[in-house]
Enzyme design. Structure first.
Site, PDB file in Angstrom:
ATOM      1  N   ALA A  22      47.705   7.889 204.053  1.00  0.00           N
ATOM      2  CA  ALA A  22      47.878   7.123 202.821  1.00  0.00           C
ATOM      3  C   ALA A  22      47.442   5.670 202.957  1.00  0.00           C
ATOM      4  CB  ALA A  22      49.334   7.195 202.362  1.00  0.00           C
ATOM      5  N   THR A  23      47.581   5.089 204.141  1.00  0.00           N
ATOM      6  CA  THR A  23      47.146   3.701 204.320  1.00  0.00           C
ATOM      7  C   THR A  23      45.644   3.581 204.086  1.00  0.00           C
ATOM      8  OG1 THR A  23      48.936   3.099 205.824  1.00  0.00           O
ATOM      9  CG2 THR A  23      46.910   1.811 205.977  1.00  0.00           C
TER      10      THR A  23
ATOM     11  N   ASN B  53      59.294   3.557 199.117  1.00  0.00           N
ATOM     12  CA  ASN B  53      59.560   4.075 200.454  1.00  0.00           C
ATOM     13  C   ASN B  53      60.864   3.568 201.058  1.00  0.00           C
ATOM     14  OD1 ASN B  53      57.792   1.603 200.424  1.00  0.00           O
ATOM     15  ND2 ASN B  53      58.333   1.601 202.593  1.00  0.00           N
TER      16      ASN B  53
ATOM     17  N   GLN C 270      55.318   8.984 199.294  1.00  0.00           N
ATOM     18  CA  GLN C 270      56.714   9.421 199.387  1.00  0.00           C
ATOM     19  C   GLN C 270      57.064  10.487 198.351  1.00  0.00           C
ATOM     20  OE1 GLN C 270      58.845   8.691 201.710  1.00  0.00           O
ATOM     21  NE2 GLN C 270      57.781   7.013 202.721  1.00  0.00           N
TER      22      GLN C 270
ATOM     23  N   SER D  22      49.789  11.832 201.835  1.00  0.00           N
ATOM     24  CA  SER D  22      49.761  11.944 203.293  1.00  0.00           C
ATOM     25  C   SER D  22      50.506  13.196 203.727  1.00  0.00           C
ATOM     26  CB  SER D  22      50.407  10.709 203.916  1.00  0.00           C
ATOM     27  OG  SER D  22      50.286  10.720 205.315  1.00  0.00           O
ATOM     28  N   ALA D  23      50.048  13.794 204.837  1.00  0.00           N
ATOM     29  CA  ALA D  23      50.637  15.050 205.306  1.00  0.00           C
ATOM     30  C   ALA D  23      51.947  14.869 206.064  1.00  0.00           C
ATOM     31  CB  ALA D  23      49.644  15.793 206.190  1.00  0.00           C
ATOM     32  N   HIS D  24      52.053  13.793 206.835  1.00  0.00           N
ATOM     33  CA  HIS D  24      53.196  13.702 207.755  1.00  0.00           C
ATOM     34  C   HIS D  24      54.508  13.373 207.050  1.00  0.00           C
ATOM     35  CE1 HIS D  24      53.975   9.278 208.415  1.00  0.00           C
ATOM     36  NE2 HIS D  24      52.820   9.214 207.783  1.00  0.00           N
TER      37      HIS D  24
ATOM     38  N   THR E  81      33.467  12.688 211.072  1.00  0.00           N
ATOM     39  CA  THR E  81      33.767  14.094 211.324  1.00  0.00           C
ATOM     40  C   THR E  81      35.171  14.424 210.839  1.00  0.00           C
ATOM     41  OG1 THR E  81      32.335  14.088 213.266  1.00  0.00           O
ATOM     42  CG2 THR E  81      33.944  15.871 213.094  1.00  0.00           C
TER      43      THR E  81
ATOM     44  N   CYS F 101      64.409  -8.415 210.932  1.00  0.00           N
ATOM     45  CA  CYS F 101      65.000  -9.708 211.302  1.00  0.00           C
ATOM     46  C   CYS F 101      64.788  -9.973 212.788  1.00  0.00           C
ATOM     47  CB  CYS F 101      66.494  -9.724 211.002  1.00  0.00           C
ATOM     48  SG  CYS F 101      66.903  -9.382 209.278  1.00  0.00           S
TER      49      CYS F 101
END
Length: 393
Positions: A71-72, A151, A179, A199-201, A240, A326
């Site tokens: 997705a990125t 997310n 998400q 995205s797949a993961h 590829t 933080c």
């Protein structure tokens, strides 16, 4: 008890059926699908079948699916690609303050190049104001980029209305659906989305594979390619193909579509039970995000007078994450929690619980009790947020 995993927004375990589908393409069927021989042709057919299966899950033409590394990359290709191709028509992009960095950072990069970026505010639940969206559109606006579901806090935007506004003003609409895909229904024929990142993961598939949906008509979306060399994926994304990943992505999509209703009911029930258990047992606990319009497995909570890192450290054997980043010197609150109006202290105490398909009711009870115990002990010991160092930056 073994480690309990409740960080399914970050990633998900690989489904066993997905692994079984991938294995032949990691061993015997290893040919390059671009090769012009029998083995390559066989693999190419498998890739196109996978493309069709993923397209079917969101009700679109298989030719609209462009495979990427995730997705990125899809977000970057969508935003930079539209900006470059349509730069003669306009230089204005609209997004939102609570977007993922994979959208905010490309927009910030374009801003340095002279593009104008409008970042919409959100209400206390993380919802944008549709009237503010309309008002932000100008004759130079070429793209609206707003995520389907957040997310961190799980808030689901009114995507259909956003799509209608985009169509009314003839502006392209890109949606980061990493998400949402596979967890809630998405029908691209109804929603007015022109570009969508998935995205797949996030759906029990492999890492390193995703896709960009690119509308082919009414209107046709064109992009400037960001990755050159070979002309793969209709020239939009050379390189590829990750064949085992593509096959696994398709299988994960198939499993997600078949189990979506059952998963949603099961996971939502556990999420609601966990929320009630924690909030009934502790005072000064705040739900971050929309109470109803949220992802089934999302539970984001802030605890008054608690440091989130200290809380997670006490939850041995439980995997979950914080909604803030933080350091010991300067606290940098979650940009999402900050946008919905949480104080720096509540931002620093926010934790994100991401329930998934394999979690059980027993695990939910165990984790809820562990959180209550840990918060109570931290409050009693005085190990709370350092208000002087926790500031907005």
């Amino acid at each position: 008890m073994n480690t309990i995993y409740m960080d399914h927004h970050a990633t998900t375990p690989l489904d066993s059926d997905v692994l079984d589908a991938m294995l032949p393409f990691l061993k015997g069927n290893f040919a390059n699908p671009a090769s012009q021989h029998a083995s390559g042709n066989d693999v190419s057919k498998a890739v196109e079948q996978a493309r069709s299966e993923i397209a079917s899950s969101i009700n679109t033409d298989p030719r609209s699916i462009i495979f990427t590394s995730g997705a990125t990359e899809s977000n970057n290709l969508a935003i930079h690609g539209v900006a470059a191709f349509y730069k003669e028509q306009g230089n204005h992009i609209i997004t939102c303050k609570t977007e993922h960095p994979a959208v905010l950072d490309p927009c910030a990069s374009l801003e340095k190049e002279g593009y104008e970026i409008s970042r919409l505010a959100v209400d206390q639940y993380g919802m944008i104001d549709l009237d503010e969206l309309r008002d932000a559109i100008t004759d130079k606006t070429i793209l609206i980029s707003l995520m389907f579901a957040n997310n961190e806090i799980g808030t689901i935007q009114d995507i259909k209305s956003i799509g209608d506004i985009a169509k009314e003003h003839k502006v392209f609409f890109h949606c980061d659906a990493a998400q949402a895909f596979g967890k809630i229904p998405i029908d691209l024929d109804l929603l007015g989305i022109d570009l969508m990142s998935i995205s797949a993961h996030k759906i029990y598939g492999p890492k390193g594979i995703g896709a960009l949906y690119l509308r082919r008509r009414n209107p046709r979306v064109r992009l400037e390619a960001m990755q050159l060399g070979g002309g793969h994926e209709r020239g939009f994304r050379s390189g590829t193909l990750n064949v085992p990943g593509i096959i696994g992505f398709a299988k994960a999509s198939e499993v997600a579509m078949m189990s979506m209703t059952q998963d949603s009911v099961h996971i939502s029930k556990m999420r609601n039970h966990m929320q009630k258990s924690i909030m009934d047992s502790l005072d000064n606990v705040y739900l971050n995000g929309h109470p109803d319009r949220r992802l089934p497995g999302n539970l984001n909570l802030s605890f008054e007078d608690i440091d989130g890192y200290s809380l997670l450290a006490k939850l041995n054997g439980i995997d979950m994450s914080m909604g803030a980043a933080c350091s010991s010197a300067i606290s940098k609150p979650s940009h999402v929690l900050r946008a919905i109006g949480r104080s720096p202290e509540l931002c620093q105490s926010g934790i994100r619980i991401g329930l998934g398909r394999a979690n059980s009711s027993d695990e939910v009870d165990y984790v809820a009790q562990a959180i209550v115990k840990a918060v109570s002990e931290l409050r009693e010991s005085g190990n709370s947020v350092d208000r002087e160092s926790c500031v907005y930056v």
